[in-house]
Design an enzyme around this catalytic site. Structure first.
Site, PDB file in Angstrom:
ATOM      1  NE  ARG A   1      -2.080  -1.615   3.541  1.00 27.40           N
ATOM      2  CZ  ARG A   1      -2.479  -1.767   4.803  1.00 27.40           C
ATOM      3  NH1 ARG A   1      -3.605  -1.223   5.206  1.00 27.40           N
ATOM      4  NH2 ARG A   1      -1.750  -2.457   5.657  1.00 27.40           N
TER       5      ARG A   1
ATOM      6  CE  LYS B   1       0.823  -2.428   9.521  1.00 28.17           C
ATOM      7  NZ  LYS B   1      -0.475  -2.614  10.257  1.00 28.17           N
TER       8      LYS B   1
ATOM      9  CE1 TYR C   1      -5.085   2.520  10.227  1.00 28.87           C
ATOM     10  CE2 TYR C   1      -3.886   2.239   8.176  1.00 28.87           C
ATOM     11  CZ  TYR C   1      -5.076   2.446   8.855  1.00 28.87           C
ATOM     12  OH  TYR C   1      -6.246   2.584   8.155  1.00 28.87           O
TER      13      TYR C   1
ATOM     14  CG  HIS D   1      -1.927  -0.971  15.106  1.00 30.45           C
ATOM     15  ND1 HIS D   1      -3.293  -0.942  15.310  1.00 30.45           N
ATOM     16  CD2 HIS D   1      -1.766  -0.880  13.759  1.00 30.45           C
ATOM     17  CE1 HIS D   1      -3.919  -0.841  14.142  1.00 30.45           C
ATOM     18  NE2 HIS D   1      -3.026  -0.790  13.186  1.00 30.45           N
TER      19      HIS D   1
ATOM     20  CD  GLU E   1      -3.378   3.009  15.513  1.00 28.59           C
ATOM     21  OE1 GLU E   1      -3.079   3.481  14.400  1.00 28.59           O
ATOM     22  OE2 GLU E   1      -2.530   2.818  16.419  1.00 28.59           O
TER      23      GLU E   1
ATOM     24  CG  ASP F   1      -4.401  -4.457  14.101  1.00 28.32           C
ATOM     25  OD1 ASP F   1      -5.133  -4.871  15.016  1.00 28.32           O
ATOM     26  OD2 ASP F   1      -4.827  -3.732  13.178  1.00 28.32           O
TER      27      ASP F   1
HETATM   28  N1  LIG Z   1      -5.063  -7.407  10.805  1.00 26.41           N
HETATM   29  C1  LIG Z   1      -5.319  -6.422   9.961  1.00 26.41           C
HETATM   30  O1  LIG Z   1      -4.758  -6.313   8.892  1.00 26.41           O
HETATM   31  C2  LIG Z   1      -6.366  -5.406  10.328  1.00 26.41           C
HETATM   32  C3  LIG Z   1      -6.844  -4.496   9.382  1.00 26.41           C
HETATM   33  C4  LIG Z   1      -7.825  -3.591   9.774  1.00 26.41           C
HETATM   34  C5  LIG Z   1      -8.305  -3.584  11.072  1.00 26.41           C
HETATM   35  N2  LIG Z   1      -7.778  -4.485  11.961  1.00 26.41           N
HETATM   36  C6  LIG Z   1      -8.192  -4.552  13.372  1.00 26.41           C
HETATM   37  O2  LIG Z   1      -9.492  -5.107  13.514  1.00 26.41           O
HETATM   38  C7  LIG Z   1      -9.947  -4.747  14.815  1.00 26.41           C
HETATM   39  C8  LIG Z   1     -11.391  -4.258  14.729  1.00 26.41           C
HETATM   40  O3  LIG Z   1     -11.435  -2.989  14.105  1.00 26.41           O
HETATM   41  P1  LIG Z   1     -12.825  -2.249  13.814  1.00 26.41           P
HETATM   42  O4  LIG Z   1     -12.519  -1.052  13.012  1.00 26.41           O
HETATM   43  O5  LIG Z   1     -13.826  -3.220  13.349  1.00 26.41           O
HETATM   44  O6  LIG Z   1     -13.219  -1.763  15.284  1.00 26.41           O
HETATM   45  P2  LIG Z   1     -14.650  -1.230  15.751  1.00 26.41           P
HETATM   46  O7  LIG Z   1     -14.393  -0.251  16.845  1.00 26.41           O
HETATM   47  O8  LIG Z   1     -15.485  -0.822  14.599  1.00 26.41           O
HETATM   48  O9  LIG Z   1     -15.325  -2.555  16.370  1.00 26.41           O
HETATM   49  C9  LIG Z   1     -14.815  -3.192  17.492  1.00 26.41           C
HETATM   50  C10 LIG Z   1     -15.933  -3.935  18.175  1.00 26.41           C
HETATM   51  O10 LIG Z   1     -15.375  -4.699  19.251  1.00 26.41           O
HETATM   52  C11 LIG Z   1     -16.319  -4.673  20.290  1.00 26.41           C
HETATM   53  N3  LIG Z   1     -15.696  -5.119  21.524  1.00 26.41           N
HETATM   54  C12 LIG Z   1     -14.948  -4.423  22.418  1.00 26.41           C
HETATM   55  N4  LIG Z   1     -14.598  -5.212  23.441  1.00 26.41           N
HETATM   56  C13 LIG Z   1     -15.117  -6.456  23.183  1.00 26.41           C
HETATM   57  C14 LIG Z   1     -15.094  -7.692  23.875  1.00 26.41           C
HETATM   58  N5  LIG Z   1     -14.472  -7.840  25.052  1.00 26.41           N
HETATM   59  N6  LIG Z   1     -15.743  -8.739  23.299  1.00 26.41           N
HETATM   60  C15 LIG Z   1     -16.389  -8.603  22.121  1.00 26.41           C
HETATM   61  N7  LIG Z   1     -16.452  -7.451  21.441  1.00 26.41           N
HETATM   62  C16 LIG Z   1     -15.818  -6.386  21.969  1.00 26.41           C
HETATM   63  C17 LIG Z   1     -16.816  -3.233  20.295  1.00 26.41           C
HETATM   64  O11 LIG Z   1     -18.038  -3.080  21.023  1.00 26.41           O
HETATM   65  C18 LIG Z   1     -16.994  -2.996  18.792  1.00 26.41           C
HETATM   66  O12 LIG Z   1     -18.272  -3.366  18.354  1.00 26.41           O
HETATM   67  C19 LIG Z   1      -8.951  -3.688  15.320  1.00 26.41           C
HETATM   68  O13 LIG Z   1      -8.007  -4.270  16.188  1.00 26.41           O
HETATM   69  C20 LIG Z   1      -8.288  -3.228  14.062  1.00 26.41           C
HETATM   70  O14 LIG Z   1      -7.024  -2.635  14.290  1.00 26.41           O
HETATM   71  C21 LIG Z   1      -6.835  -5.382  11.604  1.00 26.41           C
END
Ligand SMILES: NC(=O)c1ccc[n+]([C@@H]2O[C@H](COP(=O)([O-])OP(=O)(O)OC[C@H]3O[C@@H](n4cnc5c(N)ncnc54)[C@H](O)[C@@H]3O)[C@@H](O)[C@H]2O)c1
Length: 376
Positions: A23, A82, A101, A103, A125, A275
């Protein structure tokens, strides 16, 4: 000088160095906006190539192309995708404003380097607005959609999976999927898996969110996020998607190791929350080059940069969200407003580190050994 009479700043756009990362944070059209505003933009040669934006496209809009990463990093504001990798730590310095980002809750070494460097670090983020997390959402949307694809694909015996087809067949029930955290990423993963006719249970701490998703038909069943109750669903799950987030903090561990161990061999965990440290106890970070490992017979896909493999879509989506905020940040840097706790009002929640101090409260809570802002 910019049109507003404000001092212009230099903006650097380096080539990403994380494994498999293709990216770029700004497309040529976004770079054009910054240049029209009076700023100078240095683009590292090859920065956009993997996303389909050749060097010439940046040159055409007035950017300066440079080969040397150190020259790009010597600008006032560096914008990238990143978090800085180890080979980039030497570029972090007093006077630098970084927008990327980060993290940090899952990056103790980087946090220490940033604190020691004196740089100001704004995290995509943790930036908030009235809709949520506008700079995380575009990548969560893409990662969520991708999670459904890779989750279903890794159930194939070719990938070491149990050989279960997501949608089942006439007379054979569909695969069971459990999505932990029904925010942006979880919702897109659930939609994708439902589109393949899997049976999807959504888990969250936010009951209103579960209610809304149940009513609109995104999920088949809901479960409040209490580890023991979640465990009973994990035992029967073919695919578990981890997507729980508490902004800035280490991810909550919702799925215990004993629950992973209770799953059928060849079942699949896709932990997007890796992440921020992961929301499944057995998760550890993997790369796009070696995306999976097996623990307790369960295939784990824990790639920290899932959207990095869809750079055309992801770069355009990210750039569209980043560009207007970058212009505000550049204005704040030019006016000397950036880096103070109440500075950069256009980027609420984004400032993580400034002048050797942790600013974001959840990041500061994760690292009590580092100084924190008095006001957090
Ligand atoms: N691995 C990757 O490449 C990648 C890419 C993009 C996003 N992400 C990650 O995905 C994750 C989610 O991001 P998002 O934008 O959907 O966040 P978001 O804030 O939209 O959603 C997170 C959800 O988790 C819920 N939550 C909080 N604590 C909880 C618990 N104990 N049990 C169950 N649910 C709980 C919240 O209520 C919310 O609905 C983040 O860590 C983000 O950094 C990873």
């Amino acid at each position: 000088m910019s049109g507003s009479g404000m001092r212009s700043v230099s903006i650097g756009l380096p080539t990403e160095v994380k494994q498999g990362e293709q990216r770029v944070a700004l497309t040529p059209s976004a770079v054009a906006l910054a240049i029209q505003r009076g700023h100078r933009v240095l683009v590292q040669a090859g920065a956009g190539r993997g996303a389909g934006f050749p060097d010439a496209a940046y040159e055409t809009v007035g950017a300066k192309l440079v080969d040397d990463a150190a020259e790009v990093w010597s600008t006032d504001v560096v914008v990238k995708v990143k978090e800085p990798q180890e080979t980039e730590y030497a570029h972090l310095r007093d006077g630098l404003t970084l927008f990327a980002y980060l993290h940090l809750a899952a990056e103790p070494a980087l946090t220490t380097v940033l604190v020691d460097s004196g740089a100001r670090a704004y995290a995509f983020e943790t930036l908030t607005d009235r809709h949520g997390l506008p700079l995380l959402a575009p990548m969560s949307e893409i990662a969520g959609r991708a999670a459904a694809i890779v989750g279903a694909a890794h159930l194939s015996s070719v990938h070491g999976g149990s050989g279960t087809l997501a949608g089942g067949a006439a007379g054979v029930p569909p695969a069971k999927a459990v999505v932990i955290g029904m925010g942006v990423a979880g919702t897109m993963a659930a939609r994708g898996l439902r589109g393949l006719d899997a049976h999807v249970t959504g888990v969250d701490v936010d009951l209103q969110r579960l209610y809304d998703h149940h009513l609109d038909g995104t999920i088949d069943a809901t479960q409040v996020s209490e580890p023991e109750l979640v465990g009973s669903h994990i035992r029967d799950a073919d695919v578990v998607i981890g997507a729980a987030l508490v902004p800035g903090a280490r991810a909550p561990v919702v799925v215990a190791e004993e629950h992973v161990a209770s799953m059928r061999p060849g079942s699949v965990v896709v932990d997007l929350a890796i992440d921020q440290g992961g929301c499944v106890a057995t998760s550890r970070p993997t790369s796009l080059a070696a995306p999976t490992f097996v623990a307790h017979g369960v295939v784990h896909y824990c790639v920290t940069n899932v959207p990095g493999q869809f750079p055309r879509t992801a770069s355009s989506a990210l750039s569209a969200a980043v560009a207007p905020r970058l212009l505000h940040l550049a204005d704040d840097v030019a006016a000397g407003r950036a880096g103070t706790h109440d500075g950069s009002p256009a980027l609420p929640g984004a400032l993580n580190v400034a002048d050797g101090v942790l600013i974001h409260p959840a990041v500061a809570d994760a690292f009590p050994q580092h100084p924190r802002s008095d006001t957090t």
